[in-house]
Scaffold this motif. Structure first.
Motif, short mmCIF file in Angstrom:
data_model
loop_
_atom_site.label_atom_id
_atom_site.label_comp_id
_atom_site.label_asym_id
_atom_site.label_seq_id
_atom_site.Cartn_x
_atom_site.Cartn_y
_atom_site.Cartn_z
N ARG A 57 0.82 -1.22 0.00
CA ARG A 57 0.00 0.00 0.00
C ARG A 57 0.85 1.27 0.00
NH1 ARG A 57 -4.07 1.04 4.94
NH2 ARG A 57 -4.84 -0.99 4.20
N TYR A 58 1.91 1.29 0.82
CA TYR A 58 2.66 2.53 0.99
C TYR A 58 3.97 2.59 0.20
CZ TYR A 58 -0.59 3.50 4.81
OH TYR A 58 -1.74 3.73 5.55
N LEU A 59 4.61 1.44 -0.02
CA LEU A 59 5.89 1.46 -0.73
C LEU A 59 5.86 0.70 -2.05
CD1 LEU A 59 8.55 1.00 2.12
CD2 LEU A 59 7.71 3.11 1.07
N ARG A 60 4.70 0.21 -2.44
CA ARG A 60 4.54 -0.54 -3.69
C ARG A 60 5.47 -1.77 -3.74
NH1 ARG A 60 1.05 2.58 -3.17
NH2 ARG A 60 0.15 4.00 -4.72
N LEU A 61 5.69 -2.40 -2.60
CA LEU A 61 6.51 -3.62 -2.54
C LEU A 61 5.57 -4.82 -2.61
CD1 LEU A 61 9.02 -2.68 0.33
CD2 LEU A 61 9.39 -2.57 -2.15
N LYS A 62 5.74 -5.63 -3.66
CA LYS A 62 4.85 -6.76 -3.87
C LYS A 62 5.48 -8.06 -3.34
CE LYS A 62 2.52 -4.81 -7.92
NZ LYS A 62 2.12 -5.05 -9.32
N ASP A 63 4.61 -9.02 -3.05
CA ASP A 63 5.02 -10.37 -2.63
C ASP A 63 5.93 -10.36 -1.41
OD1 ASP A 63 3.63 -11.39 -4.84
OD2 ASP A 63 5.37 -11.09 -6.14
N VAL A 64 5.69 -9.46 -0.48
CA VAL A 64 6.45 -9.44 0.77
C VAL A 64 5.92 -10.53 1.70
CG1 VAL A 64 7.02 -8.10 2.83
CG2 VAL A 64 7.03 -7.01 0.58
N GLU A 65 6.83 -11.38 2.16
CA GLU A 65 6.43 -12.48 3.03
C GLU A 65 5.99 -11.95 4.40
OE1 GLU A 65 6.11 -15.62 2.29
OE2 GLU A 65 6.83 -15.38 0.22
N LYS A 66 4.96 -12.57 4.92
CA LYS A 66 4.42 -12.14 6.22
C LYS A 66 4.89 -13.04 7.36
CE LYS A 66 1.79 -9.10 4.06
NZ LYS A 66 1.99 -9.52 2.64
N GLU A 67 5.48 -14.20 7.03
CA GLU A 67 5.89 -15.15 8.05
C GLU A 67 7.42 -15.34 8.04
OE1 GLU A 67 3.91 -16.44 10.26
OE2 GLU A 67 2.12 -15.51 9.36
N PRO A 68 8.02 -15.56 9.21
CA PRO A 68 9.47 -15.80 9.25
C PRO A 68 9.82 -17.13 8.58
CG PRO A 68 8.51 -16.17 11.41
CD PRO A 68 7.42 -15.60 10.55
N SER A 69 11.04 -17.24 8.08
CA SER A 69 11.46 -18.48 7.42
C SER A 69 12.97 -18.64 7.53
CB SER A 69 11.04 -18.49 5.94
OG SER A 69 11.71 -17.44 5.23
N VAL A 70 13.40 -19.90 7.40
CA VAL A 70 14.83 -20.25 7.38
C VAL A 70 15.05 -21.22 6.23
CG1 VAL A 70 16.75 -21.29 8.63
CG2 VAL A 70 15.05 -19.95 9.88
N SER A 71 16.10 -20.99 5.43
CA SER A 71 16.41 -21.89 4.32
C SER A 71 17.92 -22.10 4.25
CB SER A 71 15.89 -21.33 3.00
OG SER A 71 16.52 -20.10 2.68
#
Length: 351
Positions: A57-71
Motif C-alpha cells: 500500500r505505501y511502498l509498492r513492494l509486492k510479494d512481501v512475506e508475512k511469516e518468518p522463514s529459514v532456508s
C-alpha cells in the motif's frame, strides 16, 4: 615427527611385519590418500517487518512475506587430498651397524617420509573464517517524534513511508547538487549519503523485512579404497540444513570415484601362486607409484564438483634397490606425504 637414526646395509632386508619397533630395525607404513571434502552451506534467515502487511500500500513492494522463514543451500564444495597410514602396506628395515648410516624420518603414525633428507611438511588446511556480521541497527532510532506518537500501527506505517520518501528525495537533491545545504567536499558528501542510505535501509526493513545470511563450513573425511558410483555423501534439507545420510528429509549429495588407470597393472610376481614355499626376501625400500582418480560430487544429476587427484592406493608398490643405500652412496629420498610416491631421489658419490 619421529626421527630414527639407523644403519642401512648394502643388503637391506625387507619383510612384512605387524606395526611396531624392533631392536633390529624400524617398521614403516606407506600412505594412502584420503580426501578432505569441505562443504559451505549458506543459511538464510528472514524476519518480516512490523509493517509488512502495509508494504504494497505505501511502498509498492509486492510479494512481501508475512511469516518468518529459514532456508539452507550449498554455496561451494572443495576438496583437498592428504595422506594417512595404509596399514596394509607395513614393512620393516633391518639395520646393520657396519654399513652406511641412514637417517629415516617418519610421521607420528609411522608413515615413511624421507631417508637422509628433510621430509616435506604437508600444508595445513585453510582455516575457515566467517565474514563479519554487520552491526544490527534498530530502525526506531530513525523514527520522528510524530511517528512514535501515532495512535495505531497503520498510522505509524503511513508516517514512516512518508519519512522514507523524504530521505530518498534528500539523496536525489544531494547527488544533483540541488540541496539547500551542499557539502563542502567529496568526503563530506560521502558521509551524508551514507547516513541517508542507512536511514532508508533501516526504515524500509520495517516493510520489506530483514534477511540475514550466514555461511557455515562442514568437513567430511572420505577414504576412497575402491571405485564407487553415486554413494550418498551427505543430505541437505532446505529447511533443516545438513542431516544424516539416512535421513530422507534431505536431498542426497552423491560421491563417485573412478580409477583413471594411469598406472599399468603390475606383472604377477613370485611364479606359481599355488606353491606355499616362502618367496625370497627382496632388498630395498618400498614406495608407492600412485594412480590418478576422478572424484565427482553431484546433487541428484546436477554436477557440484569434479576433481582429479593422485592416490597411492590406486597405483602400485615399487621396490627401490637396496644398492641405493649401501656405503658407496649417500642417497637422499623424499616421499610425497599425500601419495607415498617418490618426490625426490638423489645419490651422492663419495669425494
Amino acid at each position: 615427527m619421529l626421527m630414527l637414526g639407523s644403519m642401512a646395509s648394502a643388503q637391506t632386508q625387507i619383510s612384512k611385519y605387524q606395526p611396531g619397533v624392533t631392536p633390529e630395525g624400524a617398521v614403516y607404513f606407506l600412505p594412502k590418500t584420503a580426501l578432505r571434502i569441505v562443504v559451505q552451506v549458506e543459511k538464510t534467515t528472514y524476519t518480516p517487518g512490523d509493517f509488512s502487511k502495509y508494504a504494497e500500500r505505501y511502498l509498492r513492494l509486492k510479494d512481501v512475506e508475512k511469516e518468518p522463514s529459514v532456508s539452507y543451500k550449498v554455496n561451494n564444495i572443495s576438496m583437498t587430498p592428504f595422506g594417512v597410514a595404509d596399514t596394509t602396506k607395513c614393512y620393516s628395515v633391518k639395520f646393520n651397524a657396519k654399513n652406511a648410516t641412514a637417517n629415516m624420518q617418519m610421521a607420528d603414525d609411522g608413515t615413511l617420509m624421507a631417508i637422509n633428507a628433510t621430509a616435506t611438511v604437508p600444508e595445513e588446511p585453510r582455516k575457515f573464517v566467517p565474514a563479519p556480521k554487520p552491526r544490527a541497527v534498530n530502525p526506531r532510532q530513525f523514527m520522528s517524534e510524530e511517528i512514535l506518537a501515532a495512535g495505531s500501527t497503520a498510522k505509524m506505517a503511513e508516517l514512516t513511508a512518508l519519512e522514507i520518501y523524504e530521505i530518498r528525495d534528500s539523496k536525489n537533491q544531494l547527488t544533483r547538487g540541488q540541496a539547500d545545504f551542499m557539502p563542502k567536499d567529496g568526503e563530506q558528501m560521502r558521509i551524508m549519503l551514507d547516513q541517508l542510505s542507512a536511514q532508508d535501509q533501516a526504515l524500509t526493513q520495517l516493510f520489506a523485512g530483514k534477511t540475514v545470511r550466514d555461511t557455515v563450513e562442514h568437513v567430511f573425511i572420505y577414504n576412497p579404497d575402491r571405485e564407487v558410483s553415486r554413494q550418498v555423501l551427505f543430505r541437505l534439507s532446505s529447511k533443516l540444513g545438513l542431516v544424516d545420510a539416512d535421513d530422507f528429509s534431505g536431498a542426497p549429495f552423491y560421491i563417485s570415484v573412478a580409477d583413471l588407470h594411469s598406472v599399468p597393472p603390475a606383472a604377477p610376481a613370485g611364479g606359481d601362486r599355488k606353491k606355499k614355499k616362502a618367496q625370497p626376501v627382496e632388498d630395498g625400500i618400498y614406495v608407492n607409484v600412485p594412480g590418478k582418480i576422478r572424484v565427482d560430487i553431484t546433487r541428484g544429476n546436477t554436477p557440484m564438483g569434479s576433481f582429479e587427484v593422485m592416490a597411492g592406493q590406486f597405483g602400485q608398490v615399487e621396490l627401490l634397490s637396496g644398492d641405493l643405500f649401501n656405503k658407496r652412496f649417500t642417497t637422499h629420498l623424499t616421499l610425497n606425504p599425500v601419495t607415498g610416491g617418490v618426490a625426490r631421489l638423489e645419490a651422492e658419490q663419495p669425494k
